[in-house]
Design a protein around this motif. Structure first.
Motif, PDB file in Angstrom:
ATOM      1  N   ASP A  74       0.776  -1.142  -0.100  1.00 49.45           N
ATOM      2  CA  ASP A  74       0.136  -0.117  -0.004  1.00 49.45           C
ATOM      3  C   ASP A  74       0.866   1.458  -0.024  1.00 49.45           C
ATOM      4  N   ARG A  75       2.102   1.248  -0.557  1.00 51.26           N
ATOM      5  CA  ARG A  75       2.762   2.137  -0.592  1.00 51.26           C
ATOM      6  C   ARG A  75       2.348   3.446  -1.085  1.00 51.26           C
ATOM      7  N   LEU A  76       1.572   3.606  -2.121  1.00 52.68           N
ATOM      8  CA  LEU A  76       1.218   4.689  -2.705  1.00 52.68           C
ATOM      9  C   LEU A  76       0.262   5.347  -1.855  1.00 52.68           C
ATOM     10  N   LYS A  77      -0.615   4.636  -1.163  1.00 49.78           N
ATOM     11  CA  LYS A  77      -1.342   5.367  -0.236  1.00 49.78           C
ATOM     12  C   LYS A  77      -0.733   6.189   0.944  1.00 49.78           C
ATOM     13  N   LYS A  78       0.579   5.292   1.388  1.00 45.88           N
ATOM     14  CA  LYS A  78       1.425   5.852   2.334  1.00 45.88           C
ATOM     15  C   LYS A  78       2.031   7.328   1.911  1.00 45.88           C
ATOM     16  N   TYR A  79       2.497   7.285   0.554  1.00 45.47           N
ATOM     17  CA  TYR A  79       3.346   8.259   0.232  1.00 45.47           C
ATOM     18  C   TYR A  79       2.212   9.492   0.068  1.00 45.47           C
ATOM     19  N   VAL A  80       0.950   9.243  -0.293  1.00 43.42           N
ATOM     20  CA  VAL A  80       0.132  10.110  -0.447  1.00 43.42           C
ATOM     21  C   VAL A  80      -0.126  10.817   0.971  1.00 43.42           C
ATOM     22  N   ASP A  81      -0.490   9.978   1.966  1.00 43.83           N
ATOM     23  CA  ASP A  81      -0.657  10.562   3.405  1.00 43.83           C
ATOM     24  C   ASP A  81       0.679  11.254   3.765  1.00 43.83           C
ATOM     25  N   LEU A  82       1.710  10.884   3.390  1.00 37.22           N
ATOM     26  CA  LEU A  82       3.061  11.576   3.837  1.00 37.22           C
ATOM     27  C   LEU A  82       2.810  13.047   3.246  1.00 37.22           C
ATOM     28  N   ILE A  83       2.839  13.111   1.921  1.00 40.54           N
ATOM     29  CA  ILE A  83       2.863  14.287   1.296  1.00 40.54           C
ATOM     30  C   ILE A  83       1.958  15.298   1.691  1.00 40.54           C
ATOM     31  N   THR A  84       0.382  14.915   1.683  1.00 46.71           N
ATOM     32  CA  THR A  84      -0.533  15.540   2.183  1.00 46.71           C
ATOM     33  C   THR A  84      -0.458  16.050   3.500  1.00 46.71           C
ATOM     34  N   ARG A  85       0.336  15.298   4.405  1.00 45.27           N
ATOM     35  CA  ARG A  85       0.370  15.903   5.725  1.00 45.27           C
ATOM     36  C   ARG A  85       1.472  17.091   5.814  1.00 45.27           C
ATOM     37  N   VAL A  86       2.408  17.114   4.924  1.00 44.46           N
ATOM     38  CA  VAL A  86       3.324  17.986   4.836  1.00 44.46           C
ATOM     39  C   VAL A  86       2.827  19.279   4.119  1.00 44.46           C
ATOM     40  N   GLN A  87       1.960  18.991   2.982  1.00 46.27           N
ATOM     41  CA  GLN A  87       1.372  20.100   2.140  1.00 46.27           C
ATOM     42  C   GLN A  87       0.034  19.381   1.722  1.00 46.27           C
ATOM     43  N   PRO A  88      -1.106  20.048   2.291  1.00 47.05           N
ATOM     44  CA  PRO A  88      -2.487  19.656   2.384  1.00 47.05           C
ATOM     45  C   PRO A  88      -2.952  19.767   0.812  1.00 47.05           C
ATOM     46  N   THR A  89      -2.568  20.738   0.423  1.00 44.74           N
ATOM     47  CA  THR A  89      -3.011  20.998  -1.136  1.00 44.74           C
ATOM     48  C   THR A  89      -1.964  21.164  -2.177  1.00 44.74           C
ATOM     49  N   GLY A  90      -2.491  20.827  -3.471  1.00 39.62           N
ATOM     50  CA  GLY A  90      -1.479  21.073  -4.621  1.00 39.62           C
ATOM     51  C   GLY A  90      -1.308  22.680  -4.944  1.00 39.62           C
ATOM     52  N   PRO A  91      -0.868  22.908  -5.920  1.00 46.70           N
ATOM     53  CA  PRO A  91      -0.229  21.805  -6.928  1.00 46.70           C
ATOM     54  C   PRO A  91       1.036  21.436  -6.512  1.00 46.70           C
ATOM     55  N   TYR A  92       1.619  20.365  -6.697  1.00 46.13           N
ATOM     56  CA  TYR A  92       2.737  19.679  -6.157  1.00 46.13           C
ATOM     57  C   TYR A  92       3.876  19.684  -7.148  1.00 46.13           C
ATOM     58  N   GLY A  94      12.427   7.260 -11.349  1.00 48.25           N
ATOM     59  CA  GLY A  94      11.310   7.593 -12.373  1.00 48.25           C
ATOM     60  C   GLY A  94       9.822   6.841 -12.060  1.00 48.25           C
ATOM     61  N   PRO A  95       9.873   5.583 -12.340  1.00 45.00           N
ATOM     62  CA  PRO A  95       8.543   4.884 -12.143  1.00 45.00           C
ATOM     63  C   PRO A  95       7.733   4.977 -10.728  1.00 45.00           C
ATOM     64  N   LEU A  96       8.644   5.184  -9.746  1.00 45.57           N
ATOM     65  CA  LEU A  96       7.683   5.393  -8.469  1.00 45.57           C
ATOM     66  C   LEU A  96       7.304   6.737  -8.120  1.00 45.57           C
ATOM     67  N   THR A  97       7.996   7.754  -8.502  1.00 44.80           N
ATOM     68  CA  THR A  97       7.720   9.136  -8.896  1.00 44.80           C
ATOM     69  C   THR A  97       6.392   9.262  -9.647  1.00 44.80           C
ATOM     70  N   PHE A  98       6.359   8.750 -10.618  1.00 42.74           N
ATOM     71  CA  PHE A  98       5.377   8.758 -11.593  1.00 42.74           C
ATOM     72  C   PHE A  98       4.098   8.128 -11.005  1.00 42.74           C
ATOM     73  N   ALA A  99       4.246   6.871 -10.587  1.00 36.96           N
ATOM     74  CA  ALA A  99       3.030   6.021  -9.758  1.00 36.96           C
ATOM     75  C   ALA A  99       2.608   7.028  -8.684  1.00 36.96           C
ATOM     76  N   VAL A 100       3.457   7.560  -7.792  1.00 41.13           N
ATOM     77  CA  VAL A 100       2.650   8.626  -6.739  1.00 41.13           C
ATOM     78  C   VAL A 100       1.975   9.703  -7.343  1.00 41.13           C
ATOM     79  N   THR A 101       2.444  10.462  -8.607  1.00 43.77           N
ATOM     80  CA  THR A 101       1.845  11.446  -9.518  1.00 43.77           C
ATOM     81  C   THR A 101       0.520  11.060  -9.501  1.00 43.77           C
ATOM     82  N   LYS A 102       0.481   9.908 -10.245  1.00 44.86           N
ATOM     83  CA  LYS A 102      -0.926   9.198 -10.773  1.00 44.86           C
ATOM     84  C   LYS A 102      -1.784   8.981  -9.527  1.00 44.86           C
ATOM     85  N   GLU A 103      -1.560   8.365  -8.574  1.00 43.07           N
ATOM     86  CA  GLU A 103      -2.298   8.279  -7.452  1.00 43.07           C
ATOM     87  C   GLU A 103      -2.694   9.539  -6.846  1.00 43.07           C
ATOM     88  N   LEU A 104      -2.012  10.715  -6.685  1.00 44.60           N
ATOM     89  CA  LEU A 104      -2.498  11.663  -6.266  1.00 44.60           C
ATOM     90  C   LEU A 104      -3.436  12.488  -7.271  1.00 44.60           C
TER      91      LEU A 104
END
Length: 174
Positions: free
Chosen positions: A16-34, A43-53
């Motif tokens: 469930d890494r993508l959910k966990k990354y989203v939680d970490l990112i939105t805790r630091v910065q609740p809204t985008g743009p990111y 590359g692939p992980l950065t891309f996957a986190v972007t798609k999840e957000l």
């Protein structure tokens, strides 16, 4: 760089890494743009986190890739020789930092990430600008435009400074 804050995250091994990354990112910065940055095999992980957000309704304005390439198909599984090369590079880096006591932990994490990396095949389209900064290392010209087909927005390529291993070092910044 004094005008921006950078946050870095270790590879999360759980499924469930993508959910966990989203939680970490939105805790630091609740809204985008990111704006995200990935170096090399990130590359692939950065891309996957972007798609999840984006799927969750957040805006990612830009991804900055530093010498990250993606061929859009499954990579061959890494050989033992590949891991020996990676392990040697990491050991040299840790020795340079005086941090060899982290060697086993770092190598285990690296091996798990590389298995994730080599299994990443299903990238979808994102609605963000993708910027690729290339190193001075020679690349197949077809690889330079590898991210074009994965964005509905712009895809830009810039020539960076230094070889892959050194392109973020201060000596190349004017």
């Amino acid at each position: 760089i004094t005008d921006y804050l950078f946050y870095a995250f270790c590879f999360i091994e759980e499924e469930d890494r993508l959910k966990k990354y989203v939680d970490l990112i939105t805790r630091v910065q609740p809204t985008g743009p990111y704006i995200f940055m990935g170096m090399s095999a990130a590359g692939p992980l950065t891309f996957a986190v972007t798609k999840e957000l984006e799927t969750l309704g957040y805006e990612v304005s830009d991804i900055i890739f530093c010498d990250c390439y993606f061929i859009g198909q499954k990579y061959e599984s890494p050989s033992e020789d590949y891991f020996k090369i990676i392990h040697g590079y990491i050991e040299g880096f840790l020795e340079k930092l005086g941090a060899l006591f982290y060697k086993n932990r770092v190598l285990q994490k690296t091996d798990k990430y590389m298995k994730y990396f080599f299994g990443a095949t299903d990238l979808e389209i994102v609605n963000t600008n993708i910027h690729l900064i290339t190193s001075q290392n020679k690349r197949d010209p077809g690889m330079i435009r590898c991210w074009d087909k994965f964005t509905n927005n712009g895809s830009f390529v810039y020539q960076g400074y230094g070889p892959h291993e050194e392109m973020l070092e201060a000596g190349y910044i004017e």
